[in-house]
Design an enzyme around this catalytic site. Sequence first.
Site, PDB file in Angstrom:
ATOM      1  N   ASP A 131     -27.368  -5.307 109.852  1.00  0.00           N
ATOM      2  CA  ASP A 131     -26.074  -4.743 109.467  1.00  0.00           C
ATOM      3  C   ASP A 131     -25.214  -4.635 110.732  1.00  0.00           C
ATOM      4  O   ASP A 131     -25.644  -5.028 111.822  1.00  0.00           O
ATOM      5  CB  ASP A 131     -26.260  -3.385 108.755  1.00  0.00           C
ATOM      6  CG  ASP A 131     -26.777  -2.313 109.670  1.00  0.00           C
ATOM      7  OD1 ASP A 131     -27.585  -2.636 110.568  1.00  0.00           O
ATOM      8  OD2 ASP A 131     -26.384  -1.138 109.518  1.00  0.00           O
ATOM      9  N   ASP A 169     -24.229  -2.405 112.935  1.00  0.00           N
ATOM     10  CA  ASP A 169     -24.663  -1.733 114.169  1.00  0.00           C
ATOM     11  C   ASP A 169     -26.160  -1.934 114.428  1.00  0.00           C
ATOM     12  O   ASP A 169     -26.725  -1.322 115.342  1.00  0.00           O
ATOM     13  CB  ASP A 169     -24.291  -0.255 114.158  1.00  0.00           C
ATOM     14  CG  ASP A 169     -25.015   0.541 113.090  1.00  0.00           C
ATOM     15  OD1 ASP A 169     -25.345  -0.043 112.040  1.00  0.00           O
ATOM     16  OD2 ASP A 169     -25.254   1.744 113.296  1.00  0.00           O
ATOM     17  N   SER A 221     -21.058   1.081 110.827  1.00  0.00           N
ATOM     18  CA  SER A 221     -22.241   0.394 110.286  1.00  0.00           C
ATOM     19  C   SER A 221     -21.877  -0.832 109.446  1.00  0.00           C
ATOM     20  O   SER A 221     -21.343  -1.790 109.971  1.00  0.00           O
ATOM     21  CB  SER A 221     -23.104   1.386 109.504  1.00  0.00           C
ATOM     22  OG  SER A 221     -24.273   0.768 109.065  1.00  0.00           O
ATOM     23  N   ASP A 236     -29.023  -1.092 113.116  1.00  0.00           N
ATOM     24  CA  ASP A 236     -30.156  -0.171 112.954  1.00  0.00           C
ATOM     25  C   ASP A 236     -31.046  -0.649 111.803  1.00  0.00           C
ATOM     26  O   ASP A 236     -32.138  -0.133 111.607  1.00  0.00           O
ATOM     27  CB  ASP A 236     -29.710   1.298 112.775  1.00  0.00           C
ATOM     28  CG  ASP A 236     -28.671   1.502 111.691  1.00  0.00           C
ATOM     29  OD1 ASP A 236     -28.251   0.511 111.057  1.00  0.00           O
ATOM     30  OD2 ASP A 236     -28.272   2.660 111.493  1.00  0.00           O
TER      31      ASP A 236
END
Length: 453
Positions: A247, A249, A104, A251
């Site tokens: 961010d 990744d 992340s 999400d």
Amino acid sequence: MMTERREEGSGKLFGTNGIRGIPNELLTFGFCSRIGAAIGTFARSQTIAVARDTRLSGDFIGSAVTAGVLSTGKDVVDLGTIPTPALQLYCRNTHRFGIVITASHNPPQFNGIKCIDSDGTELRSTDESAIEDLYHRSDFLKSHWSSVGKITRDDGQVGRYIENIKSLVDTERIRSRHYRVVIDTGNGAAFRSSPELLTELGCRVVSLNSNPDGLFTSRNAEPRPENLSELMLVMKSGGFDLGVAHDGDADRAVFIDESGKFVEGENTLALIIKYMASEGDRIVTPVSSSDVIEEICRGKSLRLIKTKVGAPIVARTMMEEKASLGGEENGGVIIGDNQYCRDGGMTLAKVLDIMAMTEKPLSALIGELPRYILLKKSMETEGRPWSELKKKLLSAFPDNRRDETDGLKIFFEDGWSLIRPSGTESVVRVYVNSKNEKAALILQSMVLNALKP
Ligand code: MG
């Protein structure tokens, strides 16, 4: 920063967001392949989807985990480098188990292994414990040589992910507005999906840092104001309607208004609830969320359910309660009609949808929300246990109303403070919420003082 306190050979491996560590330190080839074998043994679907973010070690960690899965006789479909929510959508639609190789927003040396259940949600902690148990006992399925798993590749998920998002907003209305949008994907997993989504929504798109780069050379992967100075500078030029950053990744999505001002995540969530929830809907947030959410929910007769901190818990609770919306204060928004997980691309499209519906600029939409200050600070515990810190707080504020859903939330006349131990570091997190900035600062110093040895 993250500590590598999870050790091979004993105890817990999964933290609040999967397994995180540094490749060739915690995440050795042996460890990753054995975790892959444990996941292959555990997973109920014959095929397991694997995706990754842009980190340099993605091929290494992904291949090692994949080899472990194949050894159990399960097959792998490799979805390539895509946002975590795009993998989650794939899992939900195909009823396949998923693994995403991501850390992340953590620094580039980290990577991680996160499991997605075949309904698209993050794995329950009881199921993570079951995988840990298989790992520690080396209790792996071992397939006959003739039936080891195979890998197929599927490059179509970004397209399907974008189509799904478009189906949940008024695409024509957004297209008619010809918005000018700056997208900062921070060298991360949304490098292709978010610029394409915006183009398909009829926006004039300027991309920042959309070259996939696992060193995150352009900026830190955590979309906080201090890491988004370039994006804010471009927005201050006055030529754009919306700035958005993800961010690592993707999400999560955070926004910059047309004047270059950072929009706090709790306000994005409040805005989406204000315009997208219908009377009687259920809304889920963790106890750390600002009272702006509570005030919006009260005004619209919505039922607000509060949980422990952590997106997987919020998502599970939303599913159980059939909630329409939920999320966290860090830009993670969960839209029940979409899927029960945070989805940065979906959040971006919803914000454009609200701008198009109201014909108002983002600054005006945020300006109309009730104003609250949410302060966050971490304090080193220097090895002192939570029980000791909690005792100090209780003796400092003996008569205050409190809530123990997660850590300790103490209510004061002009706000509240939530104090909770971190799951990964030797710090406590201190949140303070108030309508008044001065009161918030006073509350914060009172609480920090009470925590002192
Ligand atoms: Mg993330």
